[in-house]
Design an enzyme around this catalytic site. Sequence first.
Site, PDB file in Angstrom:
ATOM      1  N   ALA A 108       1.076  -1.358  -0.082  1.00 37.94           N
ATOM      2  CA  ALA A 108      -0.279  -0.325   0.091  1.00 37.94           C
ATOM      3  C   ALA A 108       0.841   1.003  -0.281  1.00 37.94           C
ATOM      4  O   ALA A 108       2.024   1.306   0.222  1.00 37.94           O
ATOM      5  CB  ALA A 108      -0.923  -0.305   0.953  1.00 37.94           C
ATOM      6  N   CYS A 109       0.460   2.150  -0.245  1.00 39.18           N
ATOM      7  CA  CYS A 109       1.187   3.499  -0.713  1.00 39.18           C
ATOM      8  C   CYS A 109       1.776   3.807   0.823  1.00 39.18           C
ATOM      9  O   CYS A 109       0.812   3.639   1.655  1.00 39.18           O
ATOM     10  CB  CYS A 109       0.174   5.036  -0.659  1.00 39.18           C
ATOM     11  SG  CYS A 109       0.454   6.571  -0.990  1.00 39.18           S
ATOM     12  N   PRO A 110       2.794   4.439   0.801  1.00 33.92           N
ATOM     13  CA  PRO A 110       3.694   4.751  -0.157  1.00 33.92           C
ATOM     14  C   PRO A 110       4.858   4.164   0.057  1.00 33.92           C
ATOM     15  O   PRO A 110       5.882   4.496  -1.487  1.00 33.92           O
ATOM     16  CB  PRO A 110       3.846   5.991   0.674  1.00 33.92           C
ATOM     17  CG  PRO A 110       4.237   5.648   2.061  1.00 33.92           C
ATOM     18  CD  PRO A 110       3.703   4.517   2.511  1.00 33.92           C
TER      19      PRO A 110
ATOM     20  N   ASP B 112      -1.792  -1.075  -6.376  1.00 31.47           N
ATOM     21  CA  ASP B 112      -2.409   0.002  -5.425  1.00 31.47           C
ATOM     22  C   ASP B 112      -2.858   0.889  -5.942  1.00 31.47           C
ATOM     23  O   ASP B 112      -3.017   1.677  -7.262  1.00 31.47           O
ATOM     24  CB  ASP B 112      -0.972   0.408  -4.797  1.00 31.47           C
ATOM     25  CG  ASP B 112      -1.461   2.320  -3.849  1.00 31.47           C
ATOM     26  OD1 ASP B 112      -2.951   1.983  -3.380  1.00 31.47           O
ATOM     27  OD2 ASP B 112      -0.515   2.702  -3.959  1.00 31.47           O
TER      28      ASP B 112
ATOM     29  N   ASP C 180      -0.266   8.896  -7.902  1.00 32.66           N
ATOM     30  CA  ASP C 180       0.970   8.946  -6.787  1.00 32.66           C
ATOM     31  C   ASP C 180       1.858   8.613  -7.886  1.00 32.66           C
ATOM     32  O   ASP C 180       2.650   9.739  -7.631  1.00 32.66           O
ATOM     33  CB  ASP C 180       0.761   7.946  -5.834  1.00 32.66           C
ATOM     34  CG  ASP C 180      -0.045   8.164  -4.990  1.00 32.66           C
ATOM     35  OD1 ASP C 180      -0.915   8.884  -4.664  1.00 32.66           O
ATOM     36  OD2 ASP C 180      -0.276   7.490  -3.798  1.00 32.66           O
TER      37      ASP C 180
END
Length: 75
Positions: free
Chosen positions: A12-14, A39, A45
């Site tokens: 998952a981000c980041p 993601d 992003d």
Amino acid sequence: MVDLIVDAKGLACPLPIVKAKKGIDSLESGQIMELQTTDKGSMKDFQAWVNQTKHELIDAKEEDGIFTFTVKKGS
């Protein structure tokens, strides 16, 4: 011709961006990195990250829930 494939699927981000930065830092200028991630926020992003760097986004696509980004390292 891709010089490095970074597998960030399931992260998952980041974390996909963190892995992409580590990967691209290991390349020479002009080499190509491919990042694969699942993601859903990565499309926005990753494009924002590339815009903040001197790297060139060659391709960005989504297929079967996997986002693939091809980036050429800038100077």
